[in-house]
Design an enzyme around this catalytic site. Structure first.
Site, short mmCIF file in Angstrom:
data_model
loop_
_atom_site.label_atom_id
_atom_site.label_comp_id
_atom_site.label_asym_id
_atom_site.label_seq_id
_atom_site.Cartn_x
_atom_site.Cartn_y
_atom_site.Cartn_z
N CYS A 35 -6.03 1.55 5.28
CA CYS A 35 -6.65 0.43 5.88
C CYS A 35 -6.45 -0.27 7.05
O CYS A 35 -5.39 0.53 7.74
CB CYS A 35 -6.58 -0.65 4.90
N GLU A 87 0.79 3.86 1.89
CA GLU A 87 1.20 4.12 3.51
C GLU A 87 2.45 3.13 3.58
O GLU A 87 3.26 3.78 4.34
CB GLU A 87 0.24 3.98 4.39
N CYS A 143 -2.48 -1.30 7.19
CA CYS A 143 -1.57 -0.16 7.05
C CYS A 143 -1.67 0.74 8.38
O CYS A 143 -0.59 1.56 9.05
CB CYS A 143 -1.85 0.92 5.85
N HIS A 162 0.79 -1.22 -0.12
CA HIS A 162 -0.17 0.04 -0.04
C HIS A 162 0.83 1.05 -0.06
O HIS A 162 1.99 1.17 0.24
CB HIS A 162 -1.03 -0.01 1.19
#
Length: 367
Positions: free
Chosen positions: A304, A272, A307, A270
């Site tokens: 999410c 992040e 993360c 992701h």
């Protein structure tokens, strides 16, 4: 501040100018049309196109206009006389200039014109034909067509209402004189960087970008996609994101995987995560160093759960996001328990703003 307003005939340029003058104390300024090569603006019409109000100043060149506004940059000015694209480009180089385009449906603009009363005529020089000819000239002319200028506008207003109070209400909600329209706030600045990072994403499911910031300095950026050395997601590198399950021997694809589900089978990092991995904990955890030393993560989409756990682990103090995700409440609970502040950022309206769609001061925009 200098606001330039461009648009089609009878789209509402002068009405918006009147609003800025009457409600916010703007001063009208004019640019002599003789600066147009060949004086294309001498194209004749059987009715006048007038600029309402009296200009406080008239200038013979864009350089003279810019020199005056630069000397008096604390005052507010407005003009509708952006005669050429070169004029607009010269103004756009300055930090005090905001370009706004306004348009309206053709039939609505025609009905606003004084030629509407003569619409029954069917001859070649009938008012409706002349209106269409002039409208095309104003819009598409190579040297003075406003279409070339409007594409550079910071804000596009669709003035598809004949209600003056409705237009004024929408203009009030847009807050055109706001300084944030000229220079973005720190939140807006870093969120735009996150959106720019998102454009590098190769994930087939969703584009997300993130920026890690400490003391208003960028620490690292990240976007979602497969790890280094693995084929890009948009080239088939992640079976989950491409809708192909591990037991799909025939390669027909299983598109049932929805947002936030089956993440354990996803190969994509992701945004992040990538930003955190690029930075490292030793550069992020500053919570013990006093006020103003904490690290903030800007993500254009709410992180999410996966993360969120990593964000809490590395010592991020604050998370700012723009768009919602399917597990916002779960993320908020985890980050809240870890002492991480989570807040949503709402940018100023841009793109195309539909006046008629606005009710109760609400602004809808498409950008």
């Amino acid at each position: 501040m200098l606001i330039g307003i461009c648009g089609g005939i009878y789209a509402g340029k002068n009405t918006i100018t009147d609003y800025l003058v009457d409600k916010h104390g703007f001063k009208r300024i004019s640019l002599n049309p003789s600066i147009v090569p060949g004086n294309d603006r001498n194209w004749s019409l059987p009715y006048p196109i007038k600029t309402r109000g009296v200009s406080s100043y008239t200038f013979d060149s864009v350089d003279e206009l810019l020199a005056h506004v630069t000397r008096h940059w604390r005052e507010n000015y407005v003009t509708t006389e952006l005669w050429t694209e070169d004029v607009a480009v010269a103004l756009l180089h300055r930090p005090f200039f905001l370009l706004v385009s306004v348009d309206a449906p053709l039939m609505m603009r025609w009905k606003r014109s004084p030629m509407w009363a003569g619409r029954q005529s069917n001859n070649r020089d009938s008012p409706d034909n002349l209106f269409l000819l002039y409208d095309d000239f104003e819009k598409y002319s190579a040297r003075v067509g406003y279409l070339h200028i409007a594409q550079r506008a910071h804000l596009h207003i669709l003035n598809n209402t004949d209600s003056l109070p409705a237009l004024h209400a929408q203009l009030g909600a847009l807050d055109l004189p706001s300084e944030s329209r000229l220079r973005p706030s720190w939140d807006q600045y870093f969120m735009q960087l996150a959106s720019l990072a998102a454009s590098r994403s190769n994930c087939m499911k969703r584009r997300v970008g993130a920026v890690l910031v400490r003391d208003r300095r960028v620490v690292s950026t990240g976007y979602n996609g497969t790890p280094r050395g693995i084929r890009n997601c948009n080239a088939g590198g992640c079976p989950r994101c491409n809708g192909v399950s591990s037991n799909d021997a025939e390669g027909k694809g299983n598109l049932s995987s929805s947002s936030g589900h089956a993440l354990s089978t996803c190969l994509c990092l992701h945004a992040e995560e990538n930003a955190l991995l690029e930075a490292g904990r030793d550069r992020l955890d500053r919570r013990g160093e006093g006020e103003g030393s904490h690290c903030t993560l800007y993500s254009d989409t709410c992180p999410c759960l996966t993360c969120a756990v990593k964000i809490a682990q590395v010592g991020i103090a604050e998370v700012v996001y723009s768009k919602s995700y399917s597990m916002d409440s779960t993320t908020a609970a985890v980050l809240g328990e870890a002492g991480v502040e989570l807040r949503q950022f709402s940018p100023i309206s841009g793109g195309l703003v539909d006046v008629r769609a606005a009710t109760g001061g609400r602004v809808e925009s498409w950008g």
